[in-house]
Scaffold this motif. Structure first.
Motif, PDB file in Angstrom:
ATOM      1  N   SER A   2      -2.410  -2.032  12.281  1.00 11.63           N
ATOM      2  CA  SER A   2      -3.586  -1.820  11.582  1.00 11.63           C
ATOM      3  C   SER A   2      -3.750  -0.427  11.050  1.00 11.63           C
ATOM      4  CB  SER A   2      -4.927  -2.421  12.083  1.00 11.63           C
ATOM      5  OG  SER A   2      -4.856  -3.646  12.373  1.00 11.63           O
ATOM      6  N   PRO A   3      -2.959   0.092  10.030  1.00 14.59           N
ATOM      7  CA  PRO A   3      -3.191   1.326   9.605  1.00 14.59           C
ATOM      8  C   PRO A   3      -4.315   1.528   8.927  1.00 14.59           C
ATOM      9  CG  PRO A   3      -1.777   0.113   8.222  1.00 14.59           C
ATOM     10  CD  PRO A   3      -1.995  -0.772   9.141  1.00 14.59           C
ATOM     11  N   THR A   4      -4.838   2.847   8.679  1.00 13.95           N
ATOM     12  CA  THR A   4      -6.026   3.302   7.724  1.00 13.95           C
ATOM     13  C   THR A   4      -5.536   3.590   6.410  1.00 13.95           C
ATOM     14  OG1 THR A   4      -5.994   5.354   8.744  1.00 13.95           O
ATOM     15  CG2 THR A   4      -7.324   3.791   9.801  1.00 13.95           C
ATOM     16  N   TYR A   5      -4.397   3.584   6.149  1.00  9.26           N
ATOM     17  CA  TYR A   5      -3.950   4.267   4.609  1.00  9.26           C
ATOM     18  C   TYR A   5      -4.798   3.465   3.594  1.00  9.26           C
ATOM     19  CZ  TYR A   5       0.392   4.990   7.209  1.00  9.26           C
ATOM     20  OH  TYR A   5       1.394   5.490   8.303  1.00  9.26           O
ATOM     21  N   GLY A   6      -5.291   4.116   2.645  1.00  6.13           N
ATOM     22  CA  GLY A   6      -5.908   3.630   1.527  1.00  6.13           C
ATOM     23  C   GLY A   6      -7.336   3.486   1.770  1.00  6.13           C
ATOM     24  N   ARG A  49       5.408  10.898   1.392  1.00 12.86           N
ATOM     25  CA  ARG A  49       5.214   9.300   0.625  1.00 12.86           C
ATOM     26  C   ARG A  49       5.813   8.358   1.527  1.00 12.86           C
ATOM     27  NH1 ARG A  49       7.909  12.615  -3.755  1.00 12.86           N
ATOM     28  NH2 ARG A  49       9.997  11.992  -2.523  1.00 12.86           N
ATOM     29  N   HIS A  50       5.097   7.176   1.371  1.00 11.75           N
ATOM     30  CA  HIS A  50       5.107   6.121   2.329  1.00 11.75           C
ATOM     31  C   HIS A  50       4.683   4.766   1.726  1.00 11.75           C
ATOM     32  CE1 HIS A  50       5.877   4.753   6.491  1.00 11.75           C
ATOM     33  NE2 HIS A  50       4.531   4.363   6.567  1.00 11.75           N
ATOM     34  N   VAL A  93       0.772  -1.261  -0.014  1.00 11.87           N
ATOM     35  CA  VAL A  93       0.196  -0.115  -0.016  1.00 11.87           C
ATOM     36  C   VAL A  93       1.095   1.351  -0.042  1.00 11.87           C
ATOM     37  CG1 VAL A  93      -1.710   1.158   1.381  1.00 11.87           C
ATOM     38  CG2 VAL A  93      -1.569  -1.380   1.503  1.00 11.87           C
ATOM     39  N   ILE A  94       0.898   2.134  -1.167  1.00  9.74           N
ATOM     40  CA  ILE A  94       1.898   3.030  -1.383  1.00  9.74           C
ATOM     41  C   ILE A  94       1.304   4.539  -1.355  1.00  9.74           C
ATOM     42  CG2 ILE A  94       3.872   3.973  -2.879  1.00  9.74           C
ATOM     43  CD1 ILE A  94       4.099   0.826  -3.685  1.00  9.74           C
ATOM     44  N   ASP A  95       1.891   5.411  -0.988  1.00  9.81           N
ATOM     45  CA  ASP A  95       1.746   6.775  -1.249  1.00  9.81           C
ATOM     46  C   ASP A  95       2.797   7.439  -2.088  1.00  9.81           C
ATOM     47  OD1 ASP A  95       1.362   9.596  -1.534  1.00  9.81           O
ATOM     48  OD2 ASP A  95       0.937  10.045   0.473  1.00  9.81           O
ATOM     49  N   ALA A  96       2.807   7.281  -3.495  1.00 12.01           N
ATOM     50  CA  ALA A  96       3.820   7.527  -4.118  1.00 12.01           C
ATOM     51  C   ALA A  96       3.652   9.016  -4.729  1.00 12.01           C
ATOM     52  CB  ALA A  96       4.083   6.671  -5.407  1.00 12.01           C
ATOM     53  N   THR A  97       2.708   9.696  -4.557  1.00 13.42           N
ATOM     54  CA  THR A  97       2.396  11.035  -5.022  1.00 13.42           C
ATOM     55  C   THR A  97       2.409  12.056  -4.161  1.00 13.42           C
ATOM     56  OG1 THR A  97      -0.029  10.862  -4.415  1.00 13.42           O
ATOM     57  CG2 THR A  97       0.435  10.111  -6.554  1.00 13.42           C
ATOM     58  N   GLY A  98       2.775  12.029  -2.953  1.00 14.59           N
ATOM     59  CA  GLY A  98       3.080  13.048  -2.000  1.00 14.59           C
ATOM     60  C   GLY A  98       4.486  13.570  -2.150  1.00 14.59           C
ATOM     61  N   ASN A  99       4.875  14.182  -1.196  1.00 13.93           N
ATOM     62  CA  ASN A  99       6.170  14.887  -1.038  1.00 13.93           C
ATOM     63  C   ASN A  99       7.145  14.042  -0.244  1.00 13.93           C
ATOM     64  OD1 ASN A  99       6.123  15.747   1.638  1.00 13.93           O
ATOM     65  ND2 ASN A  99       5.042  17.473   1.223  1.00 13.93           N
ATOM     66  N   ASN A 100       8.353  14.336  -0.178  1.00 15.97           N
ATOM     67  CA  ASN A 100       9.682  13.745   0.690  1.00 15.97           C
ATOM     68  C   ASN A 100       9.309  13.582   2.113  1.00 15.97           C
ATOM     69  OD1 ASN A 100      11.095  13.482  -1.571  1.00 15.97           O
ATOM     70  ND2 ASN A 100      12.358  15.198  -0.942  1.00 15.97           N
ATOM     71  N   ALA A 111     -12.035   7.322   1.022  1.00 21.19           N
ATOM     72  CA  ALA A 111     -12.027   7.915  -0.195  1.00 21.19           C
ATOM     73  C   ALA A 111     -11.249   9.113  -0.560  1.00 21.19           C
ATOM     74  CB  ALA A 111     -13.818   8.242  -0.371  1.00 21.19           C
ATOM     75  N   GLY A 112     -10.541   8.985  -1.949  1.00 18.94           N
ATOM     76  CA  GLY A 112      -9.834   9.957  -2.132  1.00 18.94           C
ATOM     77  C   GLY A 112      -8.259   9.866  -1.537  1.00 18.94           C
ATOM     78  N   SER A 113      -7.978   8.905  -0.834  1.00 18.00           N
ATOM     79  CA  SER A 113      -6.694   8.592  -0.582  1.00 18.00           C
ATOM     80  C   SER A 113      -5.472   8.575  -1.435  1.00 18.00           C
ATOM     81  CB  SER A 113      -6.429   7.348   0.360  1.00 18.00           C
ATOM     82  OG  SER A 113      -5.358   7.264   0.798  1.00 18.00           O
ATOM     83  N   GLU A 114      -4.495   9.079  -1.157  1.00 17.18           N
ATOM     84  CA  GLU A 114      -3.200   9.161  -1.909  1.00 17.18           C
ATOM     85  C   GLU A 114      -2.760   7.611  -2.149  1.00 17.18           C
ATOM     86  OE1 GLU A 114      -0.832  12.308  -1.279  1.00 17.18           O
ATOM     87  OE2 GLU A 114      -1.890  13.671  -2.263  1.00 17.18           O
ATOM     88  N   TYR A 115      -3.113   6.847  -0.823  1.00 16.18           N
ATOM     89  CA  TYR A 115      -2.436   5.328  -0.891  1.00 16.18           C
ATOM     90  C   TYR A 115      -3.221   4.398  -1.762  1.00 16.18           C
ATOM     91  CZ  TYR A 115       0.453   6.595   3.246  1.00 16.18           C
ATOM     92  OH  TYR A 115       1.192   6.935   4.055  1.00 16.18           O
ATOM     93  N   LYS A 116      -2.457   3.934  -2.690  1.00 13.06           N
ATOM     94  CA  LYS A 116      -3.120   2.936  -3.645  1.00 13.06           C
ATOM     95  C   LYS A 116      -2.659   1.402  -3.319  1.00 13.06           C
ATOM     96  CE  LYS A 116      -5.092   6.184  -5.664  1.00 13.06           C
ATOM     97  NZ  LYS A 116      -6.234   6.790  -4.927  1.00 13.06           N
ATOM     98  N   ALA A 117      -3.333   0.272  -3.704  1.00 13.73           N
ATOM     99  CA  ALA A 117      -2.708  -1.021  -3.549  1.00 13.73           C
ATOM    100  C   ALA A 117      -2.051  -1.316  -4.730  1.00 13.73           C
ATOM    101  CB  ALA A 117      -3.795  -1.793  -3.295  1.00 13.73           C
TER     102      ALA A 117
END
Length: 97
Positions: free
Chosen positions: A76-80, A45-46, A35-42, A83-89
């Protein structure tokens, strides 16, 4: 290391590259997926490594996560989930999927 990439590996943005992973729906997550946030900033991103769903409705999951001050967490994170989360699978390609 989890993907078996040669040193020095890649960045969070690099993990979302189609040469290493393919996008999947959050509901399709399986052990070892990311589960990745690749669109944020330094600073935002996570990535976390998915381990399991906590319920049959896929409302909550458990993942491994490396955080600077906390080290490695199993939680148990809530990433992704919102709705509209920057985190994608993503599914790593080395798993043949």
């Amino acid at each position: 290391m989890a993907l078996g990439l040669s040193a020095p590996g890649t960045t969070t943005v690099g993990l979302a590259d189609r040469r290493l992973t393919r996008p999947i729906a959050m509901s399709e997550l399986q052990p070892g997926d990311l589960v990745i946030d690749a669109t944020g900033n330094n600073n935002t991103r996570h990535v976390v490594i998915f381990e399991k769903w906590n319920d049959t409705a896929h409302r909550s999951y458990t993942a491994y996560e490396q955080r600077s001050v906390h080290g490695t967490s199993y939680r148990s994170p809530t990433y992704g989930r919102a709705a509209g989360s920057e985190y994608k699978a993503y599914r790593p390609l080395r798993y043949g999927s």
